[in-house]
Every structure is written in structure tokens, then in C-alpha cells.
Design a protein around this motif. Structure first.
Motif, PDB file in Angstrom:
ATOM      1  N   GLU A  75     -11.098   1.403 -14.092  1.00  0.00           N
ATOM      2  CA  GLU A  75     -10.095   1.141 -15.121  1.00  0.00           C
ATOM      3  C   GLU A  75      -9.838  -0.337 -15.327  1.00  0.00           C
ATOM      4  O   GLU A  75      -9.409  -0.751 -16.391  1.00  0.00           O
ATOM      5  N   GLU A  76     -10.021  -1.113 -14.275  1.00  0.00           N
ATOM      6  CA  GLU A  76      -9.624  -2.523 -14.341  1.00  0.00           C
ATOM      7  C   GLU A  76     -10.664  -3.399 -13.659  1.00  0.00           C
ATOM      8  O   GLU A  76     -11.283  -2.996 -12.675  1.00  0.00           O
ATOM      9  N   GLN A  96      -8.776  -4.991 -18.695  1.00  0.00           N
ATOM     10  CA  GLN A  96      -8.930  -3.538 -18.779  1.00  0.00           C
ATOM     11  C   GLN A  96     -10.395  -3.212 -19.034  1.00  0.00           C
ATOM     12  O   GLN A  96     -11.019  -3.801 -19.913  1.00  0.00           O
ATOM     13  N   ARG A 237     -10.119  -2.380  -7.154  1.00  0.00           N
ATOM     14  CA  ARG A 237     -10.533  -2.729  -8.509  1.00  0.00           C
ATOM     15  C   ARG A 237     -11.957  -3.252  -8.479  1.00  0.00           C
ATOM     16  O   ARG A 237     -12.411  -3.776  -7.462  1.00  0.00           O
TER      17      ARG A 237
ATOM     18  N   VAL B 456      -0.179   6.846 -13.008  1.00  0.00           N
ATOM     19  CA  VAL B 456      -1.398   6.122 -12.608  1.00  0.00           C
ATOM     20  C   VAL B 456      -1.231   5.651 -11.168  1.00  0.00           C
ATOM     21  O   VAL B 456      -0.114   5.394 -10.711  1.00  0.00           O
ATOM     22  N   GLN B 458      -1.055   3.163  -8.233  1.00  0.00           N
ATOM     23  CA  GLN B 458      -0.759   1.746  -8.066  1.00  0.00           C
ATOM     24  C   GLN B 458      -2.036   0.962  -7.754  1.00  0.00           C
ATOM     25  O   GLN B 458      -2.247  -0.127  -8.285  1.00  0.00           O
ATOM     26  N   CYS B 461      -5.034   2.006 -11.098  1.00  0.00           N
ATOM     27  CA  CYS B 461      -4.721   2.424 -12.466  1.00  0.00           C
ATOM     28  C   CYS B 461      -5.490   3.662 -12.931  1.00  0.00           C
ATOM     29  O   CYS B 461      -5.471   3.993 -14.099  1.00  0.00           O
ATOM     30  N   ARG B 538       3.461  -2.859 -12.687  1.00  0.00           N
ATOM     31  CA  ARG B 538       2.498  -2.647 -11.598  1.00  0.00           C
ATOM     32  C   ARG B 538       2.092  -3.927 -10.899  1.00  0.00           C
ATOM     33  O   ARG B 538       1.914  -3.949  -9.673  1.00  0.00           O
ATOM     34  N   SER B 570      -1.822   4.240 -18.861  1.00  0.00           N
ATOM     35  CA  SER B 570      -3.224   4.281 -18.474  1.00  0.00           C
ATOM     36  C   SER B 570      -4.043   3.527 -19.515  1.00  0.00           C
ATOM     37  O   SER B 570      -3.687   3.479 -20.692  1.00  0.00           O
TER      38      SER B 570
END
Lengths: 629, 629
Positions: A75-76, A96, A237, B456, B458, B461, B538, B570
Motif C-alpha cells: 500500500e505504501e 501511496q 512498508r 487499516v 497501523q 495501511c 497514522r 485506505s
């Protein structure tokens, strides 16, 4: 002496490319033999990243839901760089991981072994497809003088059993399938086509005298899949950790594992990957990630390699009898997560062409259609290498253009930049040899992948994604964007086109309507399926009043309700806004040909039926001259 | 003489209720034997409709993706009635098949045999669960004087093999599993608990002297699954076709099939269902659907029956040793599509209570917890019958209130009206014996099902649905709605609560933290899992700075990143807006206990830790009096 066993397609290598290619031959009578020297499916490691186009392919193979359920969504993306005071690293920004045009998940993560598992499972019920592990080819001869229209088997290959010692002492994995290793030795196989999906050290590539053009780079990478013990806050991430010694790429895996790509050294002091140890790789990682701590819990896989950026001189040989796919003809750095994706997409490009030819749907010059494989996929590999070379520059220094450039990179790695050139399978608009910039702006362009847009079925308002709807059956689709057919003028145009599409004598009916009666199974065998997308108010359209080709009848299955879509709002999932996204004229519409692999083959005016006919003549599926009454 | 085989739970009947019950015992050492007199899984016919709550249960069992992928979504409901001129029927309105609060698909369709297939598959890897087809019980004796806290097996049942003749000559289906019919005869089984999931003609119900209260109705229905040949335009929608002779219910099935429920005659001239023919049923259908045509292509299943509206006098017997579930204790008309749903939900209510007791987590009065099964599920069945009686009135005459009433009916059939009464497992707010109307308004109420809200993680996400996150492991969840923890005051409250939740001596640590060290598996065995939902920005929250109970460490698996959620947007799926939907105070928060079946057990203030302790004392999982340092 026994006659050698004959198969239509012999595939060397049962990795992502080989398995994806084999999946194209499900539900057909085309005989396929896959061989792999490994004792069983890949148990771990290797590639992981899946882009949306690849997931669309899995949807079309019918294994999307399982793969999606098991995949991890990304997602990120966090970009980290050196602190200005020189002490350690600092988070510069979080991006994103999305591309708005897609309207869907851009990137997921699933390890290669699980992807292979689902592709393998999907072959199980199909008796025309066989797989043998612990088997390698030892020789191949190809007589390239045969016609593709005949029933010759111009390829003769011999296969040998691979003993446990030869396969690096790796124990056979537990394959619960009818494809257990065959113990026979030295079998001879005759084949019509051969595909080398046998990886970076491809055996078939060497037999075909294809060379890899390009170089090894100055980058040696360690890759480690492990449970991290770290206080680094972005460990879940995707991260690019930029440092003087190179850029670490962090990719979260399922649950608690993480994969790191770690540059070990660069410049003149290149280490030999074979001599690298896990300790040395982890030490290199710790140096970059400091002051954060980094220890390894359980390590499930690791490896080290020097990155090559090379493309095969040819992707096909011997008059389109032999093909090379995936790592066999392109290698690059893992940074953009393109390895498994490009391999699967190579196979997705080639498979339907072989299927169409082997099923006898191509009446003239099959080699022209088969030749589009190299013409389409080799430039993609070349672009990928060029991209790969430039990608790291993005991270080398702060840039005010970073966001724009990174977004462009994301679009590239998603495959949105790919446009196949003019060919028998890609028809450019009349009078244009090259597309002008205005046409390139739109999202409905011959040679580009059809956007995976959302529509609802006219019959019941259930939601469909067009690429999922177009299952990998080998069929082309004529998609009629019919406009607002609540207007009599547009309805009349749709009906006129429908008559042409269904007319076996003067129209395309030979391709769209089965010869042999009214059985459901026969409808499933036609090489062109007709679909309609309209933008009228749904309640004002009566499905059963449309021309029969849009909702055909079969005696045993009744009406086919699943060919007509509305560009309308779904009860739950919102509005697909196809007309806006594809820049379609609601008062005019257009007619498109979409190839079996989901790429646009042609875009013509609603009443320009001759261009439609020309397209299928070009592919070789309709005879010249046009038969007329 | 050999000692009789002993099992923890003996389940009679491997339909939806029995299989759902068995699914609760996966990943445990609880031994389960399912027996069914059928020669194999249900091949076709029977129930089909799945409501969102049932799909949430499949998600919690881990089989949601497969079932969803194969299910057909129902999007629209068309109401047809008689034309005013008396000639045939006319479409009165089309209703979207949705309930806004759900934020997800309300209703899907999948035939019972496929649902059973996935529940069966899900048991395969679990050696503690066995299934025997072609097996029926012939006697049962229950000594109800035993303590539930001991290790007695107070149930003695004998089982017999069912020969092919007895099973209506139905050929055994091909069960590719280790559960092929056992050929032994007259085996004796000892068990701790017995569950009758054996349908409307339940054998166990008779043994337990439970009677069905209520009556057969005046409705005889034919039900037909077939390929329609019809020009009726709404054949792919759920339809209620109202006519003087009764209401036909149309339910689209996968692909091109349709199911019709057809009233054959009503009033004094009731036909005997056994004498009805398919022709007579179709003739009755044609009479109602006229002037539209209706012919049957292939018919895959049909049946006829008289509807009963009856509820068992008891749902459990013999001091909570014997239980009755599903059709064994409630029958009603098929119009609201509740049959399979209520059966699965009965099992979902009972299973975790048995699991908790059998695993030894209930230290005192297990029968009080087990007694909540009847106290909770019998009123649901009674409400369902009452609803069933009133449902048709909705359709009997045009009403200005139709939309409101139909929406209320949709909420009812979705299960949104269910609220379990006060019990050891449902704690009402202090000082309230009954909930006042203001509390009932909110969507976070003890005894009601927790809304399947979207949040979502933490850490990364990725999107989670809370009911899917709460897999059916048997664990309770303490969900802390922590508010805006970027504010130091709220963060401090969360941390204080975290200390209590993790404290093995003075807090709930005995339930939330494993005894035996720091191994991952041990964490999976704790009976209470702690989760956090916050609404801070977040980027302002550091996961690893929270109390350890919110991100526990294990030596072999590192940190658990998957317990802390943000009520945030999201990347792709929008914002769950949990705080608005649950009417939560962002400056105050609250703490909830969610039962293993996804129903809210308690809602307390963030600092009211004694009420939390009381809840688990009430269930019997913590001793009285409270141990203090």
C-alpha cells in the motif's frame, strides 16, 4: 523401434513462464509436455512481486481469487535517505503505492512457489497437459522447412532423467499429483513447437545460438527472506533506503517476514557472489540501516548474485518453431519487481497465438502471427533494461521532480507504457502508419492493454471487470461500445452491426457463430465472442430485443445473458465511468477488437465493418478475397 | 471386549450445521466424530441463499475467498404484481438488494453442496476431526449427573452402517477423502457432548423428547432448479411474483440456471407433496407468470413440500450435554432464504462455547456458558417464525410503507435485528438490567453482532475487515477503541489499560499472555487477544512505542504487527469511518469484549477495568475472588 511420442508443444522449464504458457492450453485438445530438471515445484525463494497486469492474467486463468486471497497487498512506499548531518538515515517521504488510472490494487506480493502452486493446480484436471520433473532435454533438432499449416512434427528432442545428484542434491519435494518424475531414460519426443522457459542459464537458448546482449552490472546483491528483529519503524512498508553504499530495498512478505535486497559492495572491489555469506550480507544491511537495529530471526531463504542487464538477440528461431521466454532472454535488477511479471506476460503473449494456430483457426501465414511474439516482447525487454538503468538515478539525489518521476516509474512497472507495434494482430487506424499524439492520449489504443474497467451486467446488475470476464479461452472479443442505445438511432446502429457480426455468409458469422447447431459447448468453441457495453439507462434496455449475436440461444443452456454490459452504477461498488475513462463519445460509440491476451487489436467506427473484416483477414482467420453472396 | 472409542464431540448430521460446528474444532486437540446416514456429501438441491453474516462466518473459518469467488451476488429484487386490468402481471418496482449499514454484499447465492464442499475441505488437514458417511446412530444414553469440569464421557451411543438400500438407493458419491464410509457395524462411541444436526426429521430430537411447537402451514411449494426458456425480462433478478394463487419466488443461480419456488395450491384443496409432479408444478408457475412464456430446459433438481413453521421446545437437554441445531429445531418457509443461514449461525453460536469448555478455559460453571446456546438461539428461531408469518403480508397489497417495511425485512433476514439477552456471555452496562432505547440506537451494543467494519493496519495501511480479522480460533477479543492517541492524555489511558491487560498478577494477563515462554504457538493459544483501533493520524503513532500487549514479541516470530488498527483511509478502498458508524467519542474511546463468534460481550469505559474482569469472571474464565498481590 517404437515411434517417438508426439506432442504439440514441448515446454522446457516449469517456472512461472512455462506454467503460464501451459495454462493457455487448458480446455483444448492440444497436447503439451512440460519438463523441468528440478525434482518438483520451487519450494521457496526466487521472485515475489506481482503487478496488476499479472494478477489480471491469473484472473483470466481462473486462479485470481485464490492468489489474491493469499497475496499481501503493498500500500505504501517509504523513501529514506541519508541525514544531512551524516548520521544515519531519515524518512524523506511516504508514497501511496497506486496509479489512479488502474482503479485497482497495483502491486501484491506472493512468493513464486505459491504462484507456481496455483498454476500447477490449475492444470491438474487437463489430461492434454503433462508435467515431468527431474527431466532435462539433451538434444534438439528442428526442421524449419515444414509448413505451419500441415500436421508435421518438425522438432525432435531427447529427454533424460535427472538423478538426485545432478539436481544439486536437492531432495524431491512432495508432489501430490499424477506428474511424479518419470523414471524412463533417453526418451525421444517429436513436437510441433518448443518453448524455452528454462531461466537465465537456458539450455535451449544455447542450442538456438541466441546470445544475451548487454552486460553484467557492477552490482552484487544479497537477498534475504527472514523474520526481522528491528526497531526500524517502516519495516512493514516497501522501502528504498538510500545510502552511499547503495540502496536497500525492503519488501514486506506475508505475516511477519520481510525480504531485503542488500547491495554488498560496488565499484572496483566486486565480491564473488558465490563467496558471500549471510553474515556478510547482514553486516552490509546493518551498516546502511544504522542507527536502527537489525537482527535476523529465522531465515527462510537467502541468495547472492551479480545483476546482469541483458536481452536475447532473438526471442524466436527456426521460422517460429522455437521460442524463448522469461529469464531465458532477459535479466535485470530485482528493484522494480519485474522478473516473474515479465515472464508470465511473455507467456501470456505467446500462448494464444500457438493455440489459435494449433486449433486450425489461422488459415493463412501462421508464421506472421507467431512472429509477433518477438516483435512485441523483445522491445518490452529492451525498454525494461533501459528503465532499470535509469531507475536508481531517481534515488541518487533529492529532486523536485521526484513525485512525477516516481509515478511515471510506477506506471512503467505496471505495464501501462507498453504499446505493441503495428502487425497482423495490431491494426492502426486507416491512413495512419503511426499513431498521432492525440490518439495516444486516449486510453483505447491499438497495441495497448485494454484498461480493466468495471461495468455491470445488463441482466442483473452484478459487477464485472472486463479483463476477468475475458477468460483465457483463446477467443478474441469484439467489444461494441454502443453508446446510448435508448436512442433509436444508436440502437439501430447496434442492431445493424449485430447482423453483420452474426452473418455467416456476408459478415463475421463464421467466427462468431458455431457451425454445428445450438449446443452450449459449440458456442464456447467459436474464436470470436461478441460483447456490448452501452451507456443507456439500464431500465430502458431490453436484453432479449437485441440481435441474437448479443444474447445467443442454445438449446441446452437457454439464453446467454452475459454478453451485454451497462456503464452504470453498481449497487455496492460505484460507477466504472468507462466512457469518461476511455474518452468515448456517447452519441457515436465505436467497435473494438480485443485480442485473447487482453490487448486492443483494432478500434473502428461502428459502421466501418470492412475494417473489422480486414483485421481478421490480417490475423489469417478469414480468407482473402472476401466471400460475397 | 474392547473399550468403546471415546470422542469429545459426537455430531449427528454432516449438513451445514454439523460441518460448521466441526469447523470450530480445527487447530485443537478436541476429538470430533461426525456421522451422516447419507452415502456422501449432498450432491445437489436443498438450500442456497447466503446472507452477509454467514459469509462473515466463512471468512472466519478461512474459506471466505473460495466461497465468495464461486457465489453469485444478488443485486436487485423486482416486485411484480397483478395488472389492474386483471390480465397478467406487471413490474411494480425494483429494489436494490442492500442495507447501507453493512457496507458490504448483503446476499449471495451458492448451492448447499458447494458450501458443504468447502467446509469439508477445510476439515481435511485436521486429524482430530473424523467424518463417517453411511452411518447412523441407533441408540443413545446420557448420564446427566456428571460434572462438566471432570473428564467423564457420560454419553454412550451406538452407530450402525447404512446399507445402500436404506439410503434410498442413492449411489455413494465420490468422496475423495480419508473419510470414506466405515464398514464396521454396531460400534459403540462414548462422548462428552452430542449435537443433533440431523435435519427436520431429527433422530436425536426424538431421543431427547423434544417436540416441535407450531404447525404445518397451508402452503405447498414446488421448488425447481432449471434452465429457463422464457421471455420474462427479470429472470436474472430475485423476483417476487404476486398473484391470487400465491407468490412465486425467483432466485437466479450461477450462470444460466434459475430456482423457482412455486405455490402449487393453497386453502382447502391442499395437494399431497408426495404426489406432485414436475409438470404440475411448472403448470402452476406458468399460470402465474402469464402472459410471459416459461419452459424448462434441463432440470437439475426439483422437490415439493408443505411448509411447517415450528420451533423445538428445547435446544439443549440433559444438563447441556445434548444440543439440537438447524432444521432439527426450526422449520419455516424458504421465502426469506434463512434455512442454511440459521443452521450455520446456530453452530457458530454453540461451537466456541464447547471449545472453550473442552480446552479447560472455563474454570467454573461451564453449564451456565453452555446454557446460553438455547437462551440465545431459541428466541432467534421464534422471531424467525413470527417474521415468516408476517412476511407475505408485505406482498399481499400495495402499501405506501412498502419500501420501509421491505428494508426492515432485509435487515431482519441479514440478522441485524438479533440481540442476545443478558447472560454470562453478555454483560449489560452497570445499573441497567435492560438496555434503554438510547443505547439500542448505537451500533455497539452488548448482545449484538459487531459491525464488520473496515480499518487499516497501523503497520502498513493494508485493509482489514474486523470480522475477517477475528478468525474462528476460539479466542475472545478485547478491542480497545482508543480514540485520538496522538493526544498524550488518550495515549496515557491506552498505556494504563495496556498494563492491566498484560499484567498476569493484577490484571488480565493470565488470559492474554501465554505462560510458557515467548513462543509464537503459545501466543496463538491464549484465550483472549487484545486489539486496538485508534483514530489518530497514522503518521503520528509509533507502533513499537505502545505497551507490549498491543504488539507482543516472540523470540521466533519477532513482533506481532497485526493488533493495532487505524480508523483511517485506505489507499484504494476508502475510509471505514468506524467512529461515526459506531457513534464513538474520539476524545473518550471505550473498551469492548467481543466473543469468539463476533458478538459484543461487553462495552466498558476505558478505565473501568473491574467491569472487564467481571466479564471474564462471569464467563468462568477468571476465578472469584480476584487474586491480588
Amino acid at each position: 523401434m517404437e515411434t517417438a511420442r508426439a506432442v504439440d508443444v514441448l515446454i522446457i522449464g516449469a517456472g512461472p513462464a512455462g506454467l503460464a504458457l501451459a495454462n493457455w492450453f487448458r480446455n483444448s485438445s492440444i497436447s503439451v509436455l512440460l519438463v523441468d530438471k528440478k525434482p518438483g515445484p520451487t519450494p521457496r525463494g526466487q521472485a515475489e512481486g506481482l503487478k496488476s497486469t499479472t494478477n489480471e492474467i491469473f484472473d483470466a486463468f481462473g486462479i485470481g481469487p485464490q492468489i489474491t486471497a493469499e497475496s499481501w497487498r503493498l500500500e505504501e512506499i517509504a523513501i529514506w535517505g541519508p541525514r544531512e548531518d551524516g548520521g544515519g538515515i531519515v524518512r524523506e517521504q511516504v508514497v501511496q503505492d497506486k496509479v489512479d488510472e488502474l482503479g485497482t490494487v497495483r502491486e501484491t506480493q506472493l512468493q513464486q512457489s505459491r504462484v507456481e502452486h496455483y498454476m500447477l493446480q490449475n492444470l491438474k484436471a487437463h489430461e492434454n497437459i503433462a508435467i515431468r520433473y527431474s527431466t532435462r532435454p539433451t538434444s534438439v533438432e528442428i526442421d524449419d522447412s515444414c509448413s505451419h499449416l500441415g500436421d508435421d512434427y518438425p522438432i525432435i528432442a531427447t529427454l533424460a532423467h535427472v538423478s538426485e545428484n545432478e539436481s544439486n542434491g536437492e531432495a524431491p519435494t512432495n508432489v501430490s499429483s499424477p506428474w511424479s518424475p518419470d523414471t524412463s531414460h533417453g526418451e525421444t519426443i517429436r513436437a510441433k513447437y518448443i518453448a524455452g522457459c528454462d531461466g537465465a542459464r537456458s539450455w535451449l537458448r544455447k542450442q538456438l545460438d541466441v546470445v544475451l546482449e548487454g552486460d553484467l552490472t557492477d552490482s552484487v546483491f544479497g537477498v534475504v527472506d527472514f523474520i526481522p528483529k528491528t526497531n526500524f519503524p517502516d519495516i512493514r512498508r516497501v522501502c528504498y533506503l538510500r545510502a552511499a553504499k547503495g540502496t536497500i530495498l525492503v519488501v514486506p512478505r506475508n505475516d511477519r517476514e520481510v525480504r531485503l535486497y542488500i547491495p554488498v559492495e560496488s565499484g572496483s572491489a566486486l565480491p564473488d557472489p558465490k563467496e558471500l555469506t549471510l553474515d556478510r550480507i547482514m553486516a552490509a544491511a546493518r551498516e546502511i540501516i544504522a542507527p536502527y537495529s537489525l537482527d535476523a530471526g529465522a531465515v527462510s531463504w537467502w541468495s547472492a548474485y551479480r545483476v546482469g542487464q541483458r536481452v536475447g538477440s532473438h526471442f524466436s528461431r527456426c521460422h517460429e518453431r522455437a521460442f524463448l521466454l522469461g529469464d531465458a532472454v532477459h535479466t535485470h535488477s530485482p528493484k522494480a519487481g519485474q522478473g516473474m511479471n515479465t515472464s508470465v506476460q511473455d507467456a501470456y503473449n505467446l500462448g494464444w497465438k500457438l493455440r489459435l494456430v494449433l486449433q486450425g483457426h489461422v488459415l493463412s501465414s501462421p508464421e506472421a502471427l507467431l512472429g509477433t511474439y518477438e516483435a512485441e516482447r523483445r522491445p518490452v525487454a529492451q525498454d525494461l533494461i533501459a528503465f532499470d538503468k535509469g531507475y536508481l538515478k531517481l534515488f541518487s539525489a533529492p529532486s523536485s521532480q521526484f513525485d512525477t518521476e516516481f509515478l511515471r516509474a510506477m506506471k512503467f512497472t505496471t505495464g501501462l507504457s507498453i504499446r505493441y507495434p503495428k502487425s497482423p494482430a495490431v491494426q492502426l487506424p486507416r491512413g495512419l502508419d503511426e499513431l498521432g499524439p492525440s490518439l495516444l492520449k486516449a486510453d483505447l489504443v491499438p497495441g495497448k492493454r485494454l484498461l480493466n474497467f468495471q461495468v455491470v451486467y445488463q441482466a442483473d446488475c452484478t459487477v464485472a471487470r472486463v479483463q476477468t470476464r475475458m477468460q483465457a479461452t483463446g477467443a478474441f472479443r469484439v467489444i461494441v461500445f454502443a453508446g446510448d442505445i435508448a436512442e433509436p438511432r444508436l440502437l439501430a446502429r447496434l442492431q445493424t452491426l449485430g447482423k453483420f457480426l452474426g452473418d455467416r455468409d456476408a459478415g463475421l458469422g463464421r467466427l462468431t457463430v458455431p457451425y454445428d447447431g445450438r449446443e452450449y459447448a459449440a458456442w464456447q468453441r467459436v474464436p470470436v465472442e461478441v460483447l456490448v457495453v452501452h451507456c443507456a439507462e439500464r431500465e430502458r434496455v431490453e436484453l432479449l430485443e437485441l440481435e441474437e449475436v448479443y444474447r445467443p440461444w442454445s438449446d441446452d443452456q437457454g439464453y446467454d445473458y452475459w454478453r451485454v454490459f451497462a456503464d452504470a452504477e453498481s449497487v455496492l461498488e460505484g460507477h466504472g465511468r468507462v466512457h469518461e475513462r476511455l474518452e468515448l463519445d456517447r452519441q457515436k460509440g465505436c467497435c473494438t477488437v480485443v485480442r485473447p491476451d487482453g490487448y486492443v487489436g483494432a478500434v473502428v467506427d461502428m459502421d466501418d465493418v470492412e475494417r473489422l473484416r480486414e483485421y481478421f483477414q490480417g490475423v489469417g482467420m478469414l480468407e482473402h478475397p472476401v466471400p460475397r453472396r
